[in-house]
Design a protein around this motif. Structure first.
Motif, PDB file in Angstrom:
ATOM      1  N   ASP A 176      -1.841  18.635  -7.329  1.00 15.06           N
ATOM      2  CA  ASP A 176      -3.152  17.413  -7.034  1.00 15.06           C
ATOM      3  C   ASP A 176      -2.869  16.851  -8.664  1.00 15.06           C
ATOM      4  OD1 ASP A 176      -5.085  16.596  -7.244  1.00 15.06           O
ATOM      5  OD2 ASP A 176      -6.715  18.047  -6.892  1.00 15.06           O
ATOM      6  N   ASP A 177      -2.768  16.963  -9.475  1.00 11.69           N
ATOM      7  CA  ASP A 177      -1.988  16.297 -11.060  1.00 11.69           C
ATOM      8  C   ASP A 177      -1.019  15.711 -10.679  1.00 11.69           C
ATOM      9  OD1 ASP A 177      -4.176  17.657 -12.238  1.00 11.69           O
ATOM     10  OD2 ASP A 177      -3.118  19.243 -13.415  1.00 11.69           O
ATOM     11  N   ALA A 178       0.359  15.829  -9.380  1.00  9.36           N
ATOM     12  CA  ALA A 178       0.937  14.731  -9.502  1.00  9.36           C
ATOM     13  C   ALA A 178       1.021  13.786  -8.304  1.00  9.36           C
ATOM     14  CB  ALA A 178       2.613  16.221  -8.833  1.00  9.36           C
ATOM     15  N   GLY A 179      -0.352  13.699  -7.488  1.00  9.31           N
ATOM     16  CA  GLY A 179      -0.826  12.776  -7.289  1.00  9.31           C
ATOM     17  C   GLY A 179      -0.659  12.513  -5.464  1.00  9.31           C
ATOM     18  N   CYS A 180      -0.658  13.781  -4.718  1.00  6.75           N
ATOM     19  CA  CYS A 180      -0.270  13.709  -3.552  1.00  6.75           C
ATOM     20  C   CYS A 180      -1.677  13.592  -3.176  1.00  6.75           C
ATOM     21  CB  CYS A 180      -0.282  15.619  -2.823  1.00  6.75           C
ATOM     22  SG  CYS A 180      -1.548  16.019  -3.309  1.00  6.75           S
ATOM     23  N   MET A 195       1.065  -1.121   0.295  1.00  7.22           N
ATOM     24  CA  MET A 195       0.106   0.010  -0.185  1.00  7.22           C
ATOM     25  C   MET A 195       0.493   1.199  -0.014  1.00  7.22           C
ATOM     26  SD  MET A 195      -2.880   1.085   2.671  1.00  7.22           S
ATOM     27  CE  MET A 195      -3.598   2.939   2.878  1.00  7.22           C
ATOM     28  N   ASN A 196      -0.245   2.204  -1.444  1.00 11.67           N
ATOM     29  CA  ASN A 196       1.115   3.602  -1.131  1.00 11.67           C
ATOM     30  C   ASN A 196       1.016   4.495   0.459  1.00 11.67           C
ATOM     31  OD1 ASN A 196       2.373   3.217  -3.897  1.00 11.67           O
ATOM     32  ND2 ASN A 196       0.670   3.453  -4.640  1.00 11.67           N
ATOM     33  N   LYS A 197       2.324   5.191   0.718  1.00 13.06           N
ATOM     34  CA  LYS A 197       2.047   5.904   1.835  1.00 13.06           C
ATOM     35  C   LYS A 197       1.352   7.041   1.679  1.00 13.06           C
ATOM     36  CE  LYS A 197       4.180   2.839   4.513  1.00 13.06           C
ATOM     37  NZ  LYS A 197       3.490   1.832   5.349  1.00 13.06           N
ATOM     38  N   LEU A 198       1.010   7.949   2.450  1.00 17.71           N
ATOM     39  CA  LEU A 198      -0.139   8.915   1.766  1.00 17.71           C
ATOM     40  C   LEU A 198       1.283  10.158   1.406  1.00 17.71           C
ATOM     41  CD1 LEU A 198      -2.963   8.710   4.470  1.00 17.71           C
ATOM     42  CD2 LEU A 198      -3.034   8.591   2.648  1.00 17.71           C
ATOM     43  N   LEU A 199       1.066  10.973   0.300  1.00 16.27           N
ATOM     44  CA  LEU A 199       2.754  11.656   0.568  1.00 16.27           C
ATOM     45  C   LEU A 199       1.686  13.303   0.448  1.00 16.27           C
ATOM     46  CD1 LEU A 199       4.460   9.976  -2.042  1.00 16.27           C
ATOM     47  CD2 LEU A 199       5.104  10.333  -0.071  1.00 16.27           C
ATOM     48  N   GLY A 213       2.254   7.530   6.545  1.00 20.11           N
ATOM     49  CA  GLY A 213       2.013   9.067   5.645  1.00 20.11           C
ATOM     50  C   GLY A 213       3.246  10.151   5.937  1.00 20.11           C
ATOM     51  N   PHE A 214       3.453  11.782   5.137  1.00 18.14           N
ATOM     52  CA  PHE A 214       3.917  11.884   5.583  1.00 18.14           C
ATOM     53  C   PHE A 214       3.952  13.398   5.414  1.00 18.14           C
ATOM     54  CE2 PHE A 214       5.977   7.770   5.378  1.00 18.14           C
ATOM     55  CZ  PHE A 214       6.820   7.863   6.092  1.00 18.14           C
ATOM     56  N   ILE A 215       4.124  14.293   6.081  1.00 16.37           N
ATOM     57  CA  ILE A 215       4.282  15.737   5.922  1.00 16.37           C
ATOM     58  C   ILE A 215       5.805  16.100   4.694  1.00 16.37           C
ATOM     59  CG2 ILE A 215       3.339  17.846   6.245  1.00 16.37           C
ATOM     60  CD1 ILE A 215       1.718  15.876   7.245  1.00 16.37           C
ATOM     61  N   LYS A 260       7.876   5.696  -5.842  1.00 17.51           N
ATOM     62  CA  LYS A 260       8.970   4.006  -6.205  1.00 17.51           C
ATOM     63  C   LYS A 260      10.021   3.663  -5.036  1.00 17.51           C
ATOM     64  CE  LYS A 260      11.901   2.691  -9.693  1.00 17.51           C
ATOM     65  NZ  LYS A 260      12.615   2.092  -9.151  1.00 17.51           N
ATOM     66  N   GLU A 261      10.424   4.694  -4.589  1.00 13.91           N
ATOM     67  CA  GLU A 261      11.701   4.411  -3.927  1.00 13.91           C
ATOM     68  C   GLU A 261      11.066   3.750  -2.530  1.00 13.91           C
ATOM     69  OE1 GLU A 261      13.100   8.315  -2.663  1.00 13.91           O
ATOM     70  OE2 GLU A 261      14.304   8.634  -4.350  1.00 13.91           O
ATOM     71  N   ASN A 262       9.599   3.649  -2.007  1.00 14.84           N
ATOM     72  CA  ASN A 262       8.723   3.608  -0.825  1.00 14.84           C
ATOM     73  C   ASN A 262       8.857   1.937  -1.770  1.00 14.84           C
ATOM     74  OD1 ASN A 262       5.547   3.380  -0.530  1.00 14.84           O
ATOM     75  ND2 ASN A 262       7.159   3.015   1.459  1.00 14.84           N
ATOM     76  N   GLU A 263       8.569   1.758  -2.952  1.00  7.65           N
ATOM     77  CA  GLU A 263       8.024   0.274  -3.580  1.00  7.65           C
ATOM     78  C   GLU A 263       9.380  -0.855  -3.717  1.00  7.65           C
ATOM     79  OE1 GLU A 263       5.981   0.657  -7.255  1.00  7.65           O
ATOM     80  OE2 GLU A 263       4.631   1.146  -6.836  1.00  7.65           O
ATOM     81  N   ASP A 264      11.039  -0.099  -3.254  1.00  6.91           N
ATOM     82  CA  ASP A 264      11.690  -0.352  -3.594  1.00  6.91           C
ATOM     83  C   ASP A 264      12.509  -1.044  -2.741  1.00  6.91           C
ATOM     84  OD1 ASP A 264      11.475  -0.215  -6.335  1.00  6.91           O
ATOM     85  OD2 ASP A 264      13.347   1.665  -5.731  1.00  6.91           O
TER      86      ASP A 264
END
Length: 221
Positions: A25-29, A1-5, A191-193, A215-219
């Motif tokens: 928003d478009d960047a996917g935050c 699961m992706n972390k909240l950015l 998640g991270f601020i 990607k780093e998080n997935e790695d």
């Protein structure tokens, strides 16, 4: 699961705030993080109600308000009505913490506690059942660009263990560099601020940075 950015909007370019919100928003935050400071609880002034209204106007993503102010119970309604989905308060700033957290939830928002580096987990244990989010401050609150306080890792570990019982999300605020994100993600933070350590003024587009962090998080996993 992706972390909240979660971009820290106090670091955004206020000359082009609408464009900044759209680009993030478009960047996917995931969540727009808004620091509200009154110059008393912390020695700085930052965002206000009109900033929240502007951010809300240009995104459907979640917006949080981190109230670094005295007596937040008198102001939470302002920020929820302005569009905040999540409201954090500091237990040191509020006489009736339980009442204020319950009121935030009654107003239809998610309730959060912000935990300073010198605030112990044991001192907030009685109110965790009312928290949807717990924001761990890994720097002293009030200013961007501070160094990570290493002993806060222990607090993150303690709260990650407790979240299984209470169901809150553990969020990290303070010097969230890519290395810190990797480290604390491995401990179980949710998640991270993102401020100047990872996102703003880095010479890349917001989308490139967010994609790299994902990607780093997935790695790491």
């Amino acid at each position: 699961m992706n972390k909240l950015l979660c971009p820290s909007m106090m670091c955004a370019n206020y000359g082009h705030l609408a464009d900044e919100v759209r680009a993030l928003d478009d960047a996917g935050c995931d969540i727009f993080h808004c620091d509200i400071m009154d110059g008393t609880f912390v020695p700085n002034f930052t965002m206000g109600v009109m900033d929240i209204q502007t951010i809300r106007r240009y995104t459907d993503k979640l917006v949080d308000c981190h109230l670094m102010i005295e007596n937040p119970s008198s102001k939470v309604d302002w920020f929820i009505k302005a569009g905040a989905d999540i409201v954090y308060i500091h237990p040191e700033s509020e006489r009736y913490v339980v009442k204020t957290l319950a009121h935030i939830k009654e107003m239809g928002a998610k309730a959060g506690i912000a935990v300073n580096p010198d605030t112990s987990v044991s001192s907030i244990s009685e109110i965790l059942n009312l928290c949807d989010y717990v924001l761990v401050m890994t720097v002293n609150p009030g200013f961007a660009g501070q160094s990570f306080i290493d002993f806060t890792r222990k607090k993150v570990k303690q709260l990650v263990e407790l979240k299984q019982e209470y169901g809150f999300k553990v969020m990290i605020d303070g010097h969230c560099s890519p290395e810190v994100i990797d480290d604390l993600s491995a401990l179980g933070a949710d998640g991270f601020i993102l401020g100047s350590s990872a996102l703003f003024r880095k010479g890349k587009t917001y989308k490139q940075i967010i994609d790299d962090l994902r990607k780093e998080n997935e790695d790491v996993k």
